[in-house]
Motif scaffolding. Structure first.
Motif, short mmCIF file in Angstrom:
data_model
loop_
_atom_site.label_atom_id
_atom_site.label_comp_id
_atom_site.label_asym_id
_atom_site.label_seq_id
_atom_site.Cartn_x
_atom_site.Cartn_y
_atom_site.Cartn_z
N LEU A 132 -4.33 1.49 -4.56
CA LEU A 132 -4.75 2.62 -3.72
C LEU A 132 -3.77 3.79 -3.85
O LEU A 132 -2.58 3.59 -4.06
N ASP A 133 -4.28 5.00 -3.69
CA ASP A 133 -3.45 6.20 -3.74
C ASP A 133 -2.58 6.36 -2.50
O ASP A 133 -1.50 6.95 -2.56
N SER A 134 -3.06 5.85 -1.37
CA SER A 134 -2.31 5.98 -0.13
C SER A 134 -2.35 4.65 0.62
O SER A 134 -3.17 3.78 0.33
N ILE A 135 -1.48 4.54 1.61
CA ILE A 135 -1.41 3.33 2.41
C ILE A 135 -2.47 3.39 3.50
O ILE A 135 -2.53 4.37 4.25
N PRO A 136 -3.31 2.36 3.61
CA PRO A 136 -4.31 2.36 4.68
C PRO A 136 -3.64 2.14 6.04
O PRO A 136 -2.50 1.67 6.11
N SER A 137 -4.35 2.45 7.11
CA SER A 137 -3.84 2.21 8.46
C SER A 137 -3.53 0.72 8.63
O SER A 137 -4.03 -0.11 7.86
N GLU A 138 -2.72 0.39 9.62
CA GLU A 138 -2.33 -1.01 9.83
C GLU A 138 -3.54 -1.92 9.97
O GLU A 138 -3.60 -2.99 9.36
#
Length: 164
Positions: A132-138
């Motif tokens: 993924l390009d960014s970290i998903p929410s917790e």
């Protein structure tokens, strides 16, 4: 195969859908269902049910993997979590999905290699494993982790059945 992972919560329920082909896993979608604005607890459960039914309808997973509840110090919170989990399981079953349960420890072990990994470690590993390009929410990362855990276990059971 498409796998729906669910991290149930009475205020925030995380969901994530991944696709698998052999040992390869790919990201489909993830998000959260937020019910905190609703004061009536029964309506929160309805929102969880309806929103998960919509996710299932749009992304057509074949199975659902749900994080099992843990007993914390507050019995009332544990009961609410159990209700939210029940709404999620019923949504999956209502849409003819097989449901698999995984403890938080097993999910963390499967994704981060350590059963007591912190949420940030799980988020980082989910991002890495799915590219993924960014970290998903917790909550979304936890749901994706549950789906990845099931993918690992399903692949193991499939290989075992092939060998026998």
């Amino acid at each position: 195969m498409r796998i729906l992972g669910i991290d149930p919560g009475s205020r925030i329920t995380g969901y994530g859908v991944i696709a698998t082909c052999g040992h390869e896993i790919g990201f489909v979608t993830c998000g959260t269902i937020r019910t905190a604005g609703e004061t009536d607890f029964s309506r929160r459960l309805l929102i969880i049910f309806q929103d998960l039914c919509e996710v299932i309808s749009v992304h057509t997973p074949e199975v659902a993997a749900v994080e099992d509840i843990f007993i914390n110090r507050n019995p009332r919170s544990a009961l609410k979590l159990g209700h939210a989990r029940g709404a999620a399981v019923v949504a999956a079953l209502h849409n003819n999905l097989a449901v698999y349960d995984y403890t938080a420890r097993k999910v963390k072990q499967s994704v981060a290699g350590y059963g007591q990994a912190e949420k940030g470690q799980v988020q980082h590993m989910v991002r890495s494993l799915l590219g993924l390009d960014s970290i998903p929410s917790e909550d979304a990362a936890d749901a994706l982790a549950v789906a990845i855990c099931h993918a690992h276990h399903a692949a193991f059971h499939s290989e075992l059945a092939t060998r026998i």
